[in-house]
Design a protein around this motif. Structure first.
Motif, mmCIF file in Angstrom:
data_model
loop_
_atom_site.group_PDB
_atom_site.id
_atom_site.type_symbol
_atom_site.label_atom_id
_atom_site.label_comp_id
_atom_site.label_asym_id
_atom_site.label_seq_id
_atom_site.Cartn_x
_atom_site.Cartn_y
_atom_site.Cartn_z
ATOM 1 N N PRO B 164 0.794 -1.231 0.000
ATOM 2 C CA PRO B 164 0.000 0.000 0.000
ATOM 3 C C PRO B 164 0.826 1.280 0.000
ATOM 4 C CG PRO B 164 -0.164 -1.116 2.124
ATOM 5 C CD PRO B 164 0.564 -2.032 1.195
ATOM 6 N N GLN B 167 0.723 3.165 -2.996
ATOM 7 C CA GLN B 167 -0.468 3.964 -3.292
ATOM 8 C C GLN B 167 -0.581 5.174 -2.385
ATOM 9 O OE1 GLN B 167 -3.917 1.222 -3.123
ATOM 10 N NE2 GLN B 167 -2.356 -0.370 -3.102
ATOM 11 N N GLY B 168 0.447 5.458 -1.599
ATOM 12 C CA GLY B 168 0.425 6.644 -0.749
ATOM 13 C C GLY B 168 -0.284 6.460 0.576
ATOM 14 N N VAL B 169 -0.569 5.200 0.956
ATOM 15 C CA VAL B 169 -1.212 4.960 2.244
ATOM 16 C C VAL B 169 -0.124 4.821 3.306
ATOM 17 C CG1 VAL B 169 -2.714 3.406 3.545
ATOM 18 C CG2 VAL B 169 -3.145 3.812 1.120
ATOM 19 N N LYS B 170 -0.289 5.533 4.408
ATOM 20 C CA LYS B 170 0.708 5.511 5.484
ATOM 21 C C LYS B 170 0.687 4.217 6.283
ATOM 22 C CE LYS B 170 1.078 10.340 6.917
ATOM 23 N NZ LYS B 170 0.707 11.261 8.007
#
Lengths: 177, 177
Positions: B164, B167-170
């Motif tokens: 993830p 996709q820029g999810v922390k």
């Protein structure tokens, strides 16, 4: 895209550690105060270490065993008991996902149930549609379908490099079960 | 060869789930009444979910954090703090393995410590020689050395298929930590 979101996680591959890593994730999440449910699609009445552990961990760490034991061959879908047990697991998964009562749900061995025709891949994908934005959903089992991988955020393949069964060592309490 | 024996287990690869699968194994073993120790070689003072969980599980599930946080680059061995912390972890691992007081010991991120020159591969292999016949020893971390794989009974490579962060999810509480 938000900074955090409920993830769709897939643990697949021919190696050890698919269910085990999901269990470790469950323990970590539980440690952080999340509510965790494991729905087992295939495993039957084994006295798993994780069941004994879950009993000790209380109401926020629950394992529901619904499968009818390991499926031995590709004709499992001809077995009404397996089909019925997997469909019961699916119905429970639907209800529990939609309930909003859990932060993390693990659909253990669901990929295996799909492989053997006990659950369809469409039924799997529908489960993702039922979850809230912040809920994490984990699919385990070998041979995860490409349609599921397409929908997932985090996919890991556990690849067997070396296995003790090759050396004649039996499955052991506390390690395999 | 006996039917059961203490296994040398290696979780390696570039994917998620190396530490997590070890943690799941630890929970399963603890559920079966085994005594479990985790020695963390690299991770520092994060508030990991597993630490909080271990606190709740009591004296038979212990995590000792000894590392100095993630090692960022190949010059870590020039950093005296990292070197000292990893060597302290090694000394504790030696003493705890030899003590016979644990059924399962996880040497978390030790492979990473070897990769960055904080621990030698010979020091790793010596740890195996200290364990009793029925004790299980788990080595985690990417880039496990071939010498270690040669000595292991069970080796799994966790391979990242999709992550993830792409996709820029922390990193999220309860999932990554």
């Amino acid at each position: 895209m938000p900074d955090t979101k409920g993830l769709v996680i897939v643990n697949t591959g021919n190696g050890k550690g698919k269910t085990t890593a999901a269990l470790g994730l469950a323990l970590r999440a539980w440690g952080q105060g999340l509510r965790v449910l494991v729905v087992q699609f295939i495993k039957g009445n084994w006295k798993y270490g994780e069941l004994k552990a879950a009993e000790k961990l209380g109401p926020d760490f629950v394992i529901r065993q619904l499968g009818e034991g390991f499926v031995k061959h590709a004709k499992a879908n001809a077995n009404a008991d397996h089909q019925s047990a997997a469909q019961t697991a699916l119905a429970i998964a639907r209800a529990e996902i939609a309930s909003g009562g859990w932060d993390l749900i693990i659909l253990d061995e669901i990929n295996y149930a799909v492989k053997f025709g006990l659950v369809t891949v469409s039924e799997c994908l529908e489960l993702i549609g039922l979850k809230s934005g912040q809920m994490h959903l984990v699919f385990t089992g070998r041979d995860a379908r490409p349609e599921l991988i397409d929908c997932a955020d985090l996919v890991t393949e556990m690849r067997a490099v070396k296995h003790p069964y090759q050396q004649g060592v039996k499955a052991q309490k506390g390690i395999e079960f």
